[in-house]
Design an enzyme around this catalytic site. Sequence first.
Site, short mmCIF file in Angstrom:
data_model
loop_
_atom_site.label_atom_id
_atom_site.label_comp_id
_atom_site.label_asym_id
_atom_site.label_seq_id
_atom_site.Cartn_x
_atom_site.Cartn_y
_atom_site.Cartn_z
N LEU A 64 -0.36 4.03 -1.41
CA LEU A 64 0.86 3.34 -1.83
C LEU A 64 0.70 2.79 -3.25
O LEU A 64 -0.41 2.72 -3.76
CB LEU A 64 1.15 2.21 -0.83
CG LEU A 64 1.44 2.71 0.60
CD1 LEU A 64 1.39 1.55 1.61
CD2 LEU A 64 2.80 3.40 0.65
N PRO A 65 1.81 2.38 -3.90
CA PRO A 65 1.72 1.99 -5.31
C PRO A 65 0.81 0.78 -5.59
O PRO A 65 -0.05 0.86 -6.46
CB PRO A 65 3.18 1.68 -5.68
CG PRO A 65 4.00 2.49 -4.72
CD PRO A 65 3.21 2.49 -3.44
N THR A 93 -4.86 2.15 -5.34
CA THR A 93 -5.58 1.26 -6.27
C THR A 93 -4.88 -0.08 -6.22
O THR A 93 -3.72 -0.20 -6.64
CB THR A 93 -5.54 1.82 -7.71
OG1 THR A 93 -6.13 3.10 -7.72
CG2 THR A 93 -6.31 0.91 -8.65
N LYS A 168 -13.83 0.66 -8.80
CA LYS A 168 -12.75 1.40 -9.48
C LYS A 168 -12.30 0.67 -10.76
O LYS A 168 -12.19 1.28 -11.82
CB LYS A 168 -11.58 1.56 -8.50
CG LYS A 168 -10.25 1.94 -9.10
CD LYS A 168 -10.09 3.41 -9.25
CE LYS A 168 -8.76 3.70 -9.93
NZ LYS A 168 -8.64 5.09 -10.29
N LYS A 243 -2.08 -0.62 -15.62
CA LYS A 243 -2.15 -1.24 -14.29
C LYS A 243 -3.60 -1.60 -13.93
O LYS A 243 -3.88 -2.71 -13.48
CB LYS A 243 -1.56 -0.27 -13.24
CG LYS A 243 -1.76 -0.74 -11.80
CD LYS A 243 -1.46 0.34 -10.77
CE LYS A 243 -1.96 -0.12 -9.40
NZ LYS A 243 -1.73 0.85 -8.34
P1 NAD Z 1 3.63 7.58 -6.29
O1 NAD Z 1 4.63 6.56 -6.69
O2 NAD Z 1 3.84 9.00 -6.68
O3 NAD Z 1 3.45 7.56 -4.69
C1 NAD Z 1 3.56 6.42 -3.90
C2 NAD Z 1 4.45 6.78 -2.72
O4 NAD Z 1 4.51 5.66 -1.84
C3 NAD Z 1 5.89 7.12 -3.12
O5 NAD Z 1 6.21 8.41 -2.65
C4 NAD Z 1 6.71 6.01 -2.45
O6 NAD Z 1 7.96 6.47 -1.99
C5 NAD Z 1 5.82 5.64 -1.29
N1 NAD Z 1 6.04 4.31 -0.74
C6 NAD Z 1 6.19 3.13 -1.39
N2 NAD Z 1 6.32 2.13 -0.51
C7 NAD Z 1 6.25 2.68 0.72
C8 NAD Z 1 6.31 2.17 2.05
N3 NAD Z 1 6.48 0.88 2.27
N4 NAD Z 1 6.20 3.03 3.07
C9 NAD Z 1 6.04 4.36 2.85
N5 NAD Z 1 5.98 4.91 1.61
C10 NAD Z 1 6.08 4.07 0.57
O7 NAD Z 1 2.21 7.04 -6.83
P2 NAD Z 1 0.84 7.87 -6.95
O8 NAD Z 1 0.70 8.38 -8.34
O9 NAD Z 1 0.72 8.80 -5.80
O10 NAD Z 1 -0.22 6.68 -6.81
C11 NAD Z 1 -0.57 6.11 -5.56
C12 NAD Z 1 -1.76 5.21 -5.78
O11 NAD Z 1 -2.85 5.96 -6.32
C13 NAD Z 1 -1.49 4.07 -6.76
O12 NAD Z 1 -2.13 2.90 -6.28
C14 NAD Z 1 -2.15 4.56 -8.06
O13 NAD Z 1 -2.57 3.50 -8.89
C15 NAD Z 1 -3.33 5.33 -7.49
N6 NAD Z 1 -3.86 6.38 -8.40
C16 NAD Z 1 -3.01 7.24 -9.02
C17 NAD Z 1 -3.54 8.23 -9.85
C18 NAD Z 1 -2.63 9.21 -10.56
O14 NAD Z 1 -3.11 9.93 -11.45
N7 NAD Z 1 -1.35 9.30 -10.20
C19 NAD Z 1 -4.93 8.34 -10.03
C20 NAD Z 1 -5.77 7.47 -9.34
C21 NAD Z 1 -5.22 6.49 -8.51
#
Ligand code: NAD
Length: 291
Positions: A64-65, A93, A168, A243
């Site tokens: 999740l975000p 994260t 991390k 972030k």
């Molecule tokens: P994203 O926004 O693409 O995905 C998050 C998903 O969670 C979305 O599809 C959203 O609809 C869903 N969501 C939000 N609240 C929800 C709830 N209550 N119930 C169900 N679904 C819900 O983000 P992401 O890029 O996939 O990142 C996710 C995590 O990974 C974050 O914490 C980010 O910091 C971490 N991260 C991302 C990357 C990257 O390159 N994108 C790399 C390392 C870590």
Amino acid sequence: MHIAFIGVGNMGGGMALNLVTAGHDVRAFDLSADALARVTAGGATAAASAGEAADGADVIVTMLPAGTHVRAAYEATLFAAARADAVLIDCSTIDVETARSLGEAAAARGLAMVDAPVSGGTAAADAGTLTFMVGGPAAAFAAAQPILEAMGKAVIHAGGPGMGQAAKICNNMILGATMIATAEAFVLAEKLGLEAQTFFDISSKASGQSWSMTSYCPVPGPVPTSPANRDYAGGFAAALMLKDLKLAAQAAATAGASTPMGGQAESLYQLLVNNGFGSDDFSGIIRLLRG
Ligand code: NAD
């Protein structure tokens, strides 16, 4: 195994599909219908709620975000919905304090939980080559390890609850600061009349070497795969680096640690994001430094 996967966005989508490929029965839930459609097309089943996905699951994974979403998901639904012997894995994260307190709340309920944030972007999530840094009790780590191995190339136990998140943000604080230092050096070299390739050839074999230089060089040319060669599109978004630097600053304030370089990096990434470059790769900070 029956695996509940909550949050199948940019990262979680590819991760959930790798669990399907490994032969697991994945029941996914996301607030976004588009995100759900991608994983159901790949063989996962859509659940109507987080609770429905988690009902009877052997493993519950969340991606999740931010900390507020993770806390809400576990406290409102997942702790209550989880089977007594389920393994809970949060790969988002988030801030160290939230991860630590959720890990402790799970343990108080007799549930096995780990925080397991990832290194590697969406390409690594899709390819199943993420690195997981894991915090939690040894038994919870052992239970989570085979699931994480189906989504990554390295799974490392960092310590007790919250220590995955600690690893991390400390790692990404180094990354943010070294990228800025490397970019500054390339701009100075340019202004002094030193060719970028020549400077790279020297510094990549001298004491200025770092991952930011040799794997992710902020100027086009020396490292053909670095985002600089595609005008800083894709890669690791500057907004996500910001972030992580904010999470590091928050943790440093709580722990009483001095992180002046991390603070400078946060200010500069804030400036980059404020100027509208949040979705560019974080090595695009070199454009800000060039003025
Ligand atoms: P994203 O926004 O693409 O995905 C998050 C998903 O969670 C979305 O599809 C959203 O609809 C869903 N969501 C939000 N609240 C929800 C709830 N209550 N119930 C169900 N679904 C819900 O983000 P992401 O890029 O996939 O990142 C996710 C995590 O990974 C974050 O914490 C980010 O910091 C971490 N991260 C991302 C990357 C990257 O390159 N994108 C790399 C390392 C870590």
